[in-house]
Design a protein around this motif. Structure first.
Motif, short mmCIF file in Angstrom:
data_model
loop_
_atom_site.label_atom_id
_atom_site.label_comp_id
_atom_site.label_asym_id
_atom_site.label_seq_id
_atom_site.Cartn_x
_atom_site.Cartn_y
_atom_site.Cartn_z
N GLY A 132 2.84 10.51 -4.95
CA GLY A 132 4.15 11.13 -4.79
C GLY A 132 4.34 11.72 -3.40
O GLY A 132 4.11 11.05 -2.40
N ALA A 133 4.73 12.98 -3.35
CA ALA A 133 5.02 13.64 -2.07
C ALA A 133 3.79 13.78 -1.19
O ALA A 133 3.91 13.97 0.03
N GLU A 134 2.61 13.67 -1.76
CA GLU A 134 1.37 13.80 -0.99
C GLU A 134 0.93 12.48 -0.34
O GLU A 134 -0.08 12.45 0.37
N ALA A 135 1.65 11.41 -0.56
CA ALA A 135 1.28 10.10 -0.03
C ALA A 135 1.12 10.10 1.49
O ALA A 135 0.13 9.56 2.00
N PRO A 136 2.03 10.71 2.27
CA PRO A 136 1.84 10.71 3.73
C PRO A 136 0.56 11.46 4.16
O PRO A 136 -0.11 11.04 5.10
N LEU A 160 6.34 5.04 4.91
CA LEU A 160 6.55 6.21 4.05
C LEU A 160 7.63 7.12 4.62
O LEU A 160 8.48 7.62 3.88
N ALA A 161 7.63 7.31 5.93
CA ALA A 161 8.64 8.15 6.57
C ALA A 161 10.02 7.53 6.43
O ALA A 161 11.00 8.22 6.15
N ASP A 162 10.11 6.20 6.61
CA ASP A 162 11.39 5.51 6.46
C ASP A 162 11.91 5.61 5.04
O ASP A 162 13.10 5.83 4.82
N SER A 163 11.02 5.47 4.06
CA SER A 163 11.47 5.54 2.67
C SER A 163 11.90 6.96 2.32
O SER A 163 12.85 7.16 1.58
N ARG A 164 11.23 7.93 2.87
CA ARG A 164 11.60 9.33 2.62
C ARG A 164 12.96 9.64 3.24
O ARG A 164 13.80 10.28 2.63
N THR A 165 13.20 9.13 4.46
CA THR A 165 14.49 9.33 5.12
C THR A 165 15.60 8.65 4.34
O THR A 165 16.67 9.21 4.15
N GLU A 175 0.83 -1.21 0.00
CA GLU A 175 0.00 0.00 0.00
C GLU A 175 0.87 1.26 0.00
O GLU A 175 0.59 2.21 -0.73
N ALA A 176 1.93 1.27 0.79
CA ALA A 176 2.83 2.43 0.83
C ALA A 176 3.48 2.65 -0.54
O ALA A 176 3.58 3.79 -1.00
N HIS A 177 3.89 1.58 -1.18
CA HIS A 177 4.50 1.69 -2.51
C HIS A 177 3.49 2.27 -3.50
O HIS A 177 3.81 3.15 -4.29
N TRP A 178 2.27 1.76 -3.46
CA TRP A 178 1.23 2.26 -4.37
C TRP A 178 0.97 3.74 -4.12
O TRP A 178 0.83 4.52 -5.06
#
Length: 67
Positions: free
Chosen positions: A21-25, A54-59, A12-15
C-alpha cells in the motif's frame, strides 16, 4: 508498446502497491539503496524506475480524487 524491462518494472510496482500500500515507495527505496551499496547499478536503475512508476500512480490518483 513497452519493452521487457519496463513491463517487469510496472508489474513489480503494481505488486508493491497491492502488498504494501502506502509503504510501497519506502520498500522500493530501501531496495534501491541496497543495490547501490552492492554497486549493482543496473538493479538500482530498475528500482529507481519502479519508484518513478509509484510516484506517477500516486500523482494520478491524487488528481483523480480532486475531481
Amino acid at each position: 508498446m513497452f519493452d521487457e524491462n519496463e513491463r517487469l518494472a510496472r508489474r513489480e510496482a503494481h505488486w508493491l502497491l497491492k502488498e504494501f500500500g502506502a509503504e510501497a515507495p519506502l520498500y522500493a527505496a530501501m531496495k534501491a539503496e541496497k543495490a547501490i551499496e552492492q554497486k549493482d547499478f543496473g538493479r538500482c536503475a530498475r528500482w529507481k524506475r519502479i519508484l518513478e512508476i509509484l510516484a506517477d500512480s500516486r500523482t494520478a490518483k491524487s488528481v483523480a480524487t480532486k475531481y
